[in-house]
Motif scaffolding. Sequence first.
Motif, short mmCIF file in Angstrom:
data_model
loop_
_atom_site.label_atom_id
_atom_site.label_comp_id
_atom_site.label_asym_id
_atom_site.label_seq_id
_atom_site.Cartn_x
_atom_site.Cartn_y
_atom_site.Cartn_z
N GLN A 34 0.83 -1.20 0.00
CA GLN A 34 0.00 0.00 0.00
C GLN A 34 0.86 1.25 0.00
N SER A 35 1.95 1.23 0.79
CA SER A 35 2.84 2.38 0.85
C SER A 35 3.52 2.63 -0.49
N VAL A 36 3.93 1.54 -1.15
CA VAL A 36 4.57 1.69 -2.46
C VAL A 36 3.57 2.27 -3.45
N ASP A 37 2.35 1.75 -3.43
CA ASP A 37 1.31 2.24 -4.34
C ASP A 37 1.04 3.72 -4.10
N ARG A 38 0.97 4.12 -2.84
CA ARG A 38 0.72 5.52 -2.52
C ARG A 38 1.88 6.42 -2.96
N ALA A 39 3.11 5.94 -2.77
CA ALA A 39 4.27 6.72 -3.16
C ALA A 39 4.28 6.96 -4.67
N VAL A 40 3.97 5.91 -5.43
CA VAL A 40 3.91 6.05 -6.88
C VAL A 40 2.79 7.01 -7.28
N THR A 41 1.67 6.91 -6.58
CA THR A 41 0.55 7.81 -6.86
C THR A 41 0.91 9.26 -6.59
N VAL A 42 1.69 9.50 -5.53
CA VAL A 42 2.15 10.87 -5.23
C VAL A 42 2.94 11.42 -6.41
N LEU A 43 3.85 10.61 -6.95
CA LEU A 43 4.64 11.04 -8.09
C LEU A 43 3.76 11.34 -9.30
N GLU A 44 2.75 10.52 -9.49
CA GLU A 44 1.82 10.74 -10.61
C GLU A 44 1.02 12.03 -10.41
N VAL A 93 -2.29 16.80 -1.82
CA VAL A 93 -1.84 15.42 -2.01
C VAL A 93 -2.68 14.48 -1.14
N ALA A 94 -2.94 14.89 0.11
CA ALA A 94 -3.76 14.07 1.00
C ALA A 94 -5.16 13.86 0.45
N ASP A 95 -5.75 14.94 -0.09
CA ASP A 95 -7.09 14.85 -0.65
C ASP A 95 -7.12 13.91 -1.86
N GLU A 96 -6.09 14.01 -2.71
CA GLU A 96 -6.01 13.16 -3.90
C GLU A 96 -5.88 11.69 -3.51
N LEU A 97 -5.10 11.46 -2.46
CA LEU A 97 -4.88 10.08 -2.02
C LEU A 97 -6.03 9.55 -1.17
N GLY A 98 -6.76 10.47 -0.56
CA GLY A 98 -7.81 10.06 0.36
C GLY A 98 -7.26 9.60 1.69
N VAL A 99 -6.18 10.27 2.15
CA VAL A 99 -5.54 9.89 3.42
C VAL A 99 -5.41 11.13 4.30
N HIS A 100 -5.01 10.91 5.55
CA HIS A 100 -4.79 12.01 6.47
C HIS A 100 -3.56 12.80 6.05
N LYS A 101 -3.52 14.08 6.42
CA LYS A 101 -2.39 14.93 6.05
C LYS A 101 -1.07 14.39 6.59
N SER A 102 -1.09 13.80 7.77
CA SER A 102 0.14 13.28 8.35
C SER A 102 0.72 12.14 7.50
N THR A 103 -0.16 11.33 6.93
CA THR A 103 0.28 10.24 6.06
C THR A 103 0.91 10.79 4.79
N ALA A 104 0.25 11.80 4.20
CA ALA A 104 0.78 12.44 3.00
C ALA A 104 2.12 13.10 3.28
N PHE A 105 2.22 13.72 4.44
CA PHE A 105 3.46 14.40 4.82
C PHE A 105 4.61 13.40 4.93
N ARG A 106 4.35 12.24 5.54
CA ARG A 106 5.38 11.21 5.68
C ARG A 106 5.82 10.68 4.31
N LEU A 107 4.86 10.45 3.43
CA LEU A 107 5.19 9.97 2.09
C LEU A 107 6.06 10.97 1.34
N LEU A 108 5.66 12.23 1.41
CA LEU A 108 6.42 13.29 0.74
C LEU A 108 7.82 13.42 1.33
N GLY A 109 7.91 13.24 2.64
CA GLY A 109 9.21 13.32 3.31
C GLY A 109 10.17 12.24 2.84
#
Length: 247
Positions: free
Chosen positions: A2-12, A25-41
Motif C-alpha cells: 500500500q505504501s509503495v502504491d501511494r508513493a507512486v501515486t504521489v509522483l503521478e 496530495v492528502a485529498d487526492e490520495l484520500g488519506v490524512h495529512k500526516s500520512t501524506a506528509f510522511r510519504l512526501l518526506g
Amino acid sequence: MQSVDRAVTVLEILARLGEAGVTEVADELGVHKSTAFRLLGVLESRGLVGQEQERGKYYLGAGVLRLAGAAAVRLDISQEGAAVCRQLADELGETVNIAVLESDAAVNIMQARGPASVTAQNWLGRRTPLHATSSGKALLAHQPSPVQDAVLARKLPRLTERTVTSATALRRELAEVVEQGFAVAVEELELGLRAVAAPVRAHDGSVIGAISVSVPAYRLDEERLPEVVKGTVSAAEELSRRMGYAC
C-alpha cells in the motif's frame, strides 16, 4: 504494498499538477495529512520530490530525471541496437546479444540469432555474472575503480573448470580488455560456449552496454577468432555512433 502504491501515486499527482501542497496530495490520495506528509518526506529524502520552502508546495525532484535518464538509455540502446544485432547475427551466423550493467550483473536486453545458431537458449532478460562472461568483462573493465574493487572483493563463483575466480587474474584481464578493446570468455559460464564482446559508448564516451557474439566452442577456434572479434568491435562502434559517440 500500500505504501509503495501511494508513493507512486504521489509522483503521478505531482507529474499531473506540476506542484501540490500536503493538503492537496492528502485529498487526492484520500488519506490524512500526516500520512501524506510522511510519504512526501520519504520521497524528498531520496531526491524524487523537492519543496518550495516559501510556499510549501512540492514538485518532482531531480531524482526522477536520473531514473528517467537511466530508463531512456536502456530503451535507446535496445531500439538502436536491434538492426545492429540483426546484421551482425546474419554476417556471422551466430547469436548476438546486447547487455547492460545492472548492479552486480550483466543483463541481456536484446538478442538476435543467426542462421548457423544451433541453440534455442534464450538469453533475453537473463542476468549473467560479470566475471564469467564476455559482456560482463567488457562492462566491468570500463567501470570506475570503486565499482571494480567492490566486485573483486566478493567471492567469484566457479561456474566451470575454466571460470576465472582469482581477483588478481581478473583485474589483469580487465586491464587487457581496456587495452585491446574487446573481451573474450572461453567456456567460463558454460562448457562448450565461447563468446566475444565489445563495449558500447554513449555520446560522452562512457560505456553504457556491451554487444557480444556467443559461439559453440567447436566453431570458434583461434583461426576464426579474429573474424568474430573484428565483426563484434565493428558492430559496437556502429552502435556507439548511433548513440551519439564520435568513434
